[in-house]
Write an enzyme that holds these catalytic residues in place. Structure first.
Site, PDB file in Angstrom:
ATOM      1  N   GLY A  10     126.456 -11.543  34.302  1.00  0.00           N
ATOM      2  CA  GLY A  10     125.156 -11.567  34.969  1.00  0.00           C
ATOM      3  C   GLY A  10     124.948 -12.847  35.746  1.00  0.00           C
ATOM      4  N   SER A  12     125.219 -13.701  38.994  1.00  0.00           N
ATOM      5  CA  SER A  12     124.885 -13.775  40.423  1.00  0.00           C
ATOM      6  C   SER A  12     123.446 -14.193  40.684  1.00  0.00           C
ATOM      7  CB  SER A  12     125.150 -12.426  41.100  1.00  0.00           C
ATOM      8  OG  SER A  12     124.315 -11.416  40.567  1.00  0.00           O
ATOM      9  N   ILE A  15     119.074 -16.581  35.211  1.00  0.00           N
ATOM     10  CA  ILE A  15     119.548 -17.436  34.123  1.00  0.00           C
ATOM     11  C   ILE A  15     121.058 -17.566  34.131  1.00  0.00           C
ATOM     12  CG2 ILE A  15     119.705 -17.649  31.608  1.00  0.00           C
ATOM     13  CD1 ILE A  15     116.951 -16.291  31.445  1.00  0.00           C
ATOM     14  N   SER A 139     115.746 -13.346  24.184  1.00  0.00           N
ATOM     15  CA  SER A 139     114.390 -13.403  24.710  1.00  0.00           C
ATOM     16  C   SER A 139     113.419 -13.416  23.542  1.00  0.00           C
ATOM     17  CB  SER A 139     114.127 -12.170  25.586  1.00  0.00           C
ATOM     18  OG  SER A 139     112.754 -12.020  25.893  1.00  0.00           O
ATOM     19  N   TYR A 152     113.994  -2.359  27.531  1.00  0.00           N
ATOM     20  CA  TYR A 152     114.472  -3.743  27.510  1.00  0.00           C
ATOM     21  C   TYR A 152     114.226  -4.378  26.142  1.00  0.00           C
ATOM     22  CZ  TYR A 152     114.907  -8.681  28.807  1.00  0.00           C
ATOM     23  OH  TYR A 152     115.264  -9.995  28.867  1.00  0.00           O
ATOM     24  N   LYS A 156     116.995  -5.903  23.503  1.00  0.00           N
ATOM     25  CA  LYS A 156     116.980  -7.278  22.996  1.00  0.00           C
ATOM     26  C   LYS A 156     116.887  -7.306  21.475  1.00  0.00           C
ATOM     27  CE  LYS A 156     117.475  -9.622  26.766  1.00  0.00           C
ATOM     28  NZ  LYS A 156     118.722 -10.384  26.994  1.00  0.00           N
TER      29      LYS A 156
END
Length: 333
Positions: A10, A12, A15, A139, A152, A156
């Site tokens: 991830g 690109s 974070i 998160s 989501y 998580k």
């Protein structure tokens, strides 16, 4: 850390990109994994300008075979992976009963199973070498679910359970391989410019909002100090997790009243906004590290600094206590 080989999924934007740049700034050799060609190319260039060696490898973390190919290339071109950072995710902003089974499955596969597949690829090699660190980017929503993000939040929470179980297994084995997790606050990332949304207004992170660099520094610190089982970043993360531990039912009611509005701006959602659920939004266009909320975001976190320097703070408090005790003793004398 001395110069090491680091891989970030991830990478690109947001974070992942911030962490990759921070690793580069410290002189590490960084492999950036993501789907979007334009975003990946720009992120690689940013890591190099920061001082690191970097390569970009187009990779979809939902495909275990692609992850094995990527890992093999990393180790052939940069050397054995010392640190692996799992960060890739996608999401859908919508009430649960407006989601399709296909959308829910896709979010879960990217945001949860992507971590699992990547760990399956790299962990055996780390075990065989007797060293290595895996950092899961988590998160506050790994502990506290909020409305409009059921897929989501579920992912998580799943990562949290996976992380804890894996950590116990490694401790049981006496393995020198470390795994740690960093629980993030709301961050100003490009996801709000490309996430699939069924909301009437533009999606936004729930304030207070932190810049990606705050999160990136926390990821690097966790990689440097992986013995801690997890790190909390931002005062809002600490407050949310403590409130959820003490009064989860009260927090349910509070979020039911506030979280629908707090996750949307007053601006209507652009129906032509790009989406990255099924294909990368940054294939032909680099969205950068930051999202659209720079004017409302902070680049510092006192809590994150204190978490990284808890030893210094403990020493300072102990010294202050001793000095206070000496002073009190003198006054009594």
């Amino acid at each position: 850390m001395t110069a090491r080989v680091v891989a970030v999924t991830g990478a690109s934007g947001g974070i992942g990109r911030a962490a990759a740049v921070e690793f580069g700034r410290k002189g590490h050799r960084v492999a950036l994994l993501a789907r979007g060609a334009a975003g990946l190319e720009a992120a690689v260039d940013e890591v190099r300008r920061a001082g690191g060696m970097a390569i970009g490898i187009p990779t979809d973390v939902t495909d275990p075979a692609q992850l094995v190919v990527a890992l093999t290339r990393i180790e052939e071109e940069l050397g054995p992976v010392d640190v692996w950072v799992n960060d890739a995710f996608t999401s859908v902003f919508a009430p649960f009963d407006e989601l399709t089974p296909e959308e829910y499955e896709r979010v879960t596969t990217v945001a949860y199973l992507g971590y699992v597949y990547a760990t399956m690829a790299v962990l055996p090699r780390m075990k065989a070498r007797g060293r290595g660190t895996i950092v899961h980017v988590g998160s506050a929503l790994a502990y506290r679910g909020i409305p409009l993000q059921t897929a989501y939040c579920g992912a998580k929470h799943a990562i949290q359970g996976f992380h804890e179980a894996l950590r116990c297994e490694l401790l049981h084995e006496g393995s020198p391989v470390r795994v740690t997790m960093v629980q993030m606050p709301a961050v100003n990332t490009p996801q709000f410019s490309w996430v699939r949304s069924a909301l009437p207004h533009q999606a936004q992170p729930v304030p207070p909002i932190y810049q990606p660099e705050v999160a990136g520094r926390a990821v690097v610190h966790a990689a440097e100090h992986p013995r801690r089982r997890e790190y909390w970043v931002g005062g809002s993360t600490v407050g949310t997790l403590l409130a959820n531990a003490v009064a989860p039912g009260l927090l349910d009611r509070y979020l039911a009243r506030t979280a629908f509005d707090s996750q949307q701006t007053a601006q209507p959602r652009d129906p032509d906004q790009p989406e990255n659920l099924w294909a990368p939004a940054d294939a032909d266009r680099d969205f950068g590290m930051h999202g659209r909320f720079d004017d409302r975001s902070t680049g510092r976190s006192v809590q994150a600094w204190a978490s990284r320097h808890h030893g210094v703070l403990a020493g300072a408090l102990a010294t202050a206590a001793v000095c206070a005790g000496v002073g009190l003793g003198r006054r009594r004398a």
